[in-house]
Scaffold this motif. Sequence first.
Motif, PDB file in Angstrom:
ATOM      1  N   GLU A  91      34.862  33.982  41.524  1.00  0.00           N
ATOM      2  CA  GLU A  91      35.580  33.130  40.591  1.00  0.00           C
ATOM      3  C   GLU A  91      35.420  33.578  39.136  1.00  0.00           C
ATOM      4  OE1 GLU A  91      33.852  30.729  44.035  1.00  0.00           O
ATOM      5  OE2 GLU A  91      33.126  32.221  42.589  1.00  0.00           O
ATOM      6  N   GLU A  92      34.439  34.426  38.880  1.00  0.00           N
ATOM      7  CA  GLU A  92      34.143  34.891  37.518  1.00  0.00           C
ATOM      8  C   GLU A  92      33.469  36.254  37.622  1.00  0.00           C
ATOM      9  OE1 GLU A  92      32.095  33.192  33.396  1.00  0.00           O
ATOM     10  OE2 GLU A  92      31.923  32.072  35.271  1.00  0.00           O
ATOM     11  N   THR A  93      34.293  37.287  37.716  1.00  0.00           N
ATOM     12  CA  THR A  93      33.779  38.625  38.014  1.00  0.00           C
ATOM     13  C   THR A  93      33.189  39.332  36.808  1.00  0.00           C
ATOM     14  OG1 THR A  93      35.946  39.641  37.572  1.00  0.00           O
ATOM     15  CG2 THR A  93      35.483  38.918  39.850  1.00  0.00           C
ATOM     16  N   GLY A  94      33.667  38.984  35.614  1.00  0.00           N
ATOM     17  CA  GLY A  94      33.250  39.726  34.435  1.00  0.00           C
ATOM     18  C   GLY A  94      34.039  40.995  34.222  1.00  0.00           C
ATOM     19  N   LEU A  95      35.026  41.255  35.066  1.00  0.00           N
ATOM     20  CA  LEU A  95      35.865  42.449  34.932  1.00  0.00           C
ATOM     21  C   LEU A  95      36.921  42.239  33.856  1.00  0.00           C
ATOM     22  CD1 LEU A  95      36.392  43.198  38.740  1.00  0.00           C
ATOM     23  CD2 LEU A  95      34.801  44.354  37.179  1.00  0.00           C
ATOM     24  N   GLU A  96      37.393  43.344  33.297  1.00  0.00           N
ATOM     25  CA  GLU A  96      38.394  43.291  32.227  1.00  0.00           C
ATOM     26  C   GLU A  96      39.748  42.858  32.788  1.00  0.00           C
ATOM     27  OE1 GLU A  96      40.217  46.218  28.742  1.00  0.00           O
ATOM     28  OE2 GLU A  96      38.576  46.889  30.050  1.00  0.00           O
ATOM     29  N   SER A  97      40.457  42.059  32.037  1.00  0.00           N
ATOM     30  CA  SER A  97      41.757  41.546  32.468  1.00  0.00           C
ATOM     31  C   SER A  97      42.802  42.654  32.556  1.00  0.00           C
ATOM     32  CB  SER A  97      42.264  40.480  31.491  1.00  0.00           C
ATOM     33  OG  SER A  97      41.407  39.365  31.467  1.00  0.00           O
ATOM     34  N   GLY A  98      43.661  42.570  33.569  1.00  0.00           N
ATOM     35  CA  GLY A  98      44.840  43.424  33.682  1.00  0.00           C
ATOM     36  C   GLY A  98      44.567  44.903  33.797  1.00  0.00           C
ATOM     37  N   THR A  99      43.476  45.275  34.467  1.00  0.00           N
ATOM     38  CA  THR A  99      43.090  46.699  34.494  1.00  0.00           C
ATOM     39  C   THR A  99      43.073  47.326  35.887  1.00  0.00           C
ATOM     40  OG1 THR A  99      40.768  46.038  34.539  1.00  0.00           O
ATOM     41  CG2 THR A  99      41.717  46.533  32.386  1.00  0.00           C
ATOM     42  N   GLU A 105      39.127  42.102  48.755  1.00  0.00           N
ATOM     43  CA  GLU A 105      38.088  41.144  49.132  1.00  0.00           C
ATOM     44  C   GLU A 105      37.970  41.160  50.647  1.00  0.00           C
ATOM     45  OE1 GLU A 105      38.677  38.130  45.307  1.00  0.00           O
ATOM     46  OE2 GLU A 105      39.025  37.367  47.339  1.00  0.00           O
ATOM     47  N   ARG A 106      36.869  41.692  51.134  1.00  0.00           N
ATOM     48  CA  ARG A 106      36.651  41.777  52.586  1.00  0.00           C
ATOM     49  C   ARG A 106      35.503  40.857  52.993  1.00  0.00           C
ATOM     50  NH1 ARG A 106      33.362  43.985  56.398  1.00  0.00           N
ATOM     51  NH2 ARG A 106      34.348  44.763  58.313  1.00  0.00           N
ATOM     52  N   ALA A 107      35.737  40.065  54.046  1.00  0.00           N
ATOM     53  CA  ALA A 107      34.696  39.180  54.600  1.00  0.00           C
ATOM     54  C   ALA A 107      34.075  38.311  53.515  1.00  0.00           C
ATOM     55  CB  ALA A 107      33.621  40.006  55.309  1.00  0.00           C
ATOM     56  N   LEU A 108      34.920  37.839  52.626  1.00  0.00           N
ATOM     57  CA  LEU A 108      34.444  37.051  51.494  1.00  0.00           C
ATOM     58  C   LEU A 108      34.918  35.607  51.529  1.00  0.00           C
ATOM     59  CD1 LEU A 108      33.183  36.720  48.625  1.00  0.00           C
ATOM     60  CD2 LEU A 108      35.412  37.454  47.731  1.00  0.00           C
ATOM     61  N   ILE A 109      36.221  35.393  51.746  1.00  0.00           N
ATOM     62  CA  ILE A 109      36.770  34.069  51.429  1.00  0.00           C
ATOM     63  C   ILE A 109      36.244  32.967  52.347  1.00  0.00           C
ATOM     64  CG2 ILE A 109      38.824  35.068  50.362  1.00  0.00           C
ATOM     65  CD1 ILE A 109      40.407  34.123  52.834  1.00  0.00           C
ATOM     66  N   HIS A 110      35.727  33.325  53.544  1.00  0.00           N
ATOM     67  CA  HIS A 110      35.179  32.266  54.391  1.00  0.00           C
ATOM     68  C   HIS A 110      33.875  31.692  53.821  1.00  0.00           C
ATOM     69  CE1 HIS A 110      33.002  35.788  55.853  1.00  0.00           C
ATOM     70  NE2 HIS A 110      32.121  34.986  56.433  1.00  0.00           N
ATOM     71  N   HIS A 111      33.332  32.354  52.808  1.00  0.00           N
ATOM     72  CA  HIS A 111      32.150  31.823  52.127  1.00  0.00           C
ATOM     73  C   HIS A 111      32.528  30.922  50.942  1.00  0.00           C
ATOM     74  CE1 HIS A 111      29.326  34.251  54.395  1.00  0.00           C
ATOM     75  NE2 HIS A 111      29.971  35.350  54.083  1.00  0.00           N
ATOM     76  N   LEU A 112      33.820  30.807  50.627  1.00  0.00           N
ATOM     77  CA  LEU A 112      34.263  30.049  49.464  1.00  0.00           C
ATOM     78  C   LEU A 112      34.752  28.660  49.867  1.00  0.00           C
ATOM     79  CD1 LEU A 112      36.357  32.827  47.659  1.00  0.00           C
ATOM     80  CD2 LEU A 112      33.926  32.300  47.366  1.00  0.00           C
ATOM     81  N   LYS A 113      34.321  27.647  49.149  1.00  0.00           N
ATOM     82  CA  LYS A 113      34.775  26.287  49.427  1.00  0.00           C
ATOM     83  C   LYS A 113      36.183  26.050  48.908  1.00  0.00           C
ATOM     84  CE  LYS A 113      30.157  24.207  49.505  1.00  0.00           C
ATOM     85  NZ  LYS A 113      29.252  23.185  48.900  1.00  0.00           N
ATOM     86  N   ASP A 114      36.533  26.723  47.818  1.00  0.00           N
ATOM     87  CA  ASP A 114      37.846  26.560  47.192  1.00  0.00           C
ATOM     88  C   ASP A 114      38.400  27.951  46.896  1.00  0.00           C
ATOM     89  OD1 ASP A 114      40.084  25.893  45.729  1.00  0.00           O
ATOM     90  OD2 ASP A 114      39.015  24.739  44.202  1.00  0.00           O
ATOM     91  N   LEU A 115      39.570  28.251  47.438  1.00  0.00           N
ATOM     92  CA  LEU A 115      40.153  29.580  47.263  1.00  0.00           C
ATOM     93  C   LEU A 115      40.762  29.789  45.875  1.00  0.00           C
ATOM     94  CD1 LEU A 115      42.012  30.045  50.684  1.00  0.00           C
ATOM     95  CD2 LEU A 115      39.768  30.929  50.031  1.00  0.00           C
ATOM     96  N   MET A 116      41.273  28.738  45.276  1.00  0.00           N
ATOM     97  CA  MET A 116      42.090  28.905  44.081  1.00  0.00           C
ATOM     98  C   MET A 116      41.364  29.570  42.901  1.00  0.00           C
ATOM     99  SD  MET A 116      45.046  28.163  45.035  1.00  0.00           S
ATOM    100  CE  MET A 116      45.813  28.328  43.428  1.00  0.00           C
ATOM    101  N   PRO A 117      40.128  29.196  42.561  1.00  0.00           N
ATOM    102  CA  PRO A 117      39.482  29.892  41.439  1.00  0.00           C
ATOM    103  C   PRO A 117      39.342  31.394  41.666  1.00  0.00           C
ATOM    104  CG  PRO A 117      38.331  27.852  41.930  1.00  0.00           C
ATOM    105  CD  PRO A 117      39.306  28.069  43.053  1.00  0.00           C
ATOM    106  N   ALA A 118      39.026  31.803  42.893  1.00  0.00           N
ATOM    107  CA  ALA A 118      38.898  33.228  43.187  1.00  0.00           C
ATOM    108  C   ALA A 118      40.253  33.922  43.129  1.00  0.00           C
ATOM    109  CB  ALA A 118      38.266  33.426  44.561  1.00  0.00           C
TER     110      ALA A 118
END
Length: 259
Positions: A91-99, A105-118
Amino acid sequence: MAIDFHAPRNADTYAKREAPEEWASTMIQIAEPEGARVADIGCGGGVYSRAWKALGAEAVEGVDFSQVMVATARKTSAGLDNICFRQGRAEETGLESGTFDIVFERALIHHLKDLMPAFHEAWRVLKPGGLFLIQHRTMEDVLQPASVEHLRGYFFKALPHLLQKEVSRRQDRDTVQSSLKAAGFEELACHALWETRKIYSCREALAEDLLNRTGRSLLHELDDTDLETLIAEVLSHAPQEGKIRERDRWTLFMARKPE
């Protein structure tokens, strides 16, 4: 008890394999990795970050919320050019915008309670026209018939209650796609992928992998007695001699940020 991704004892659990050929050939077909800038979010030990570099990506930045995993990824990727890792959340990667040309994202989203922020974060770091690629197992994938290759199917035969844990954490196809659309992505598509998880030299190697719960967060939900029951069930269907190839089915979700 759920896996502790921050524990040093689990540092290598998502680092001891190579991305399989089926995955690589599929990425070449659908993602055009040559010369791309790739963000690998939820990178674990860097297995797929290194795979993107091997496919010709210009640069790869891996992000994981666990400093232990980030340290492992740095260690196992030492000596490779234009690949780096940082601690951050989906939800907050610290990566630069638009780059980035590709966010993976592999084997990640099932660990997230809410998909939208990610998903909003993926949108932010992608270039216009960039590809958001999610590799996820839906229940349709999980419930593929058990076989000598699809060993995961035997987990639920041995321990039916384990299936309820999967149901509780596996977003379905409609949920993922509707969330992508709500986040502003277009050109939504799905692709089924059978991926070789690992080739074991023998039954004993398979048993050891299961016993160590290597790269399997689901098995951390089990106590030692349940784990022994599961291993016995799997081995009862495994060949007595020779190598054993284990495969998993995944769903690849593809979406683009509009130009």
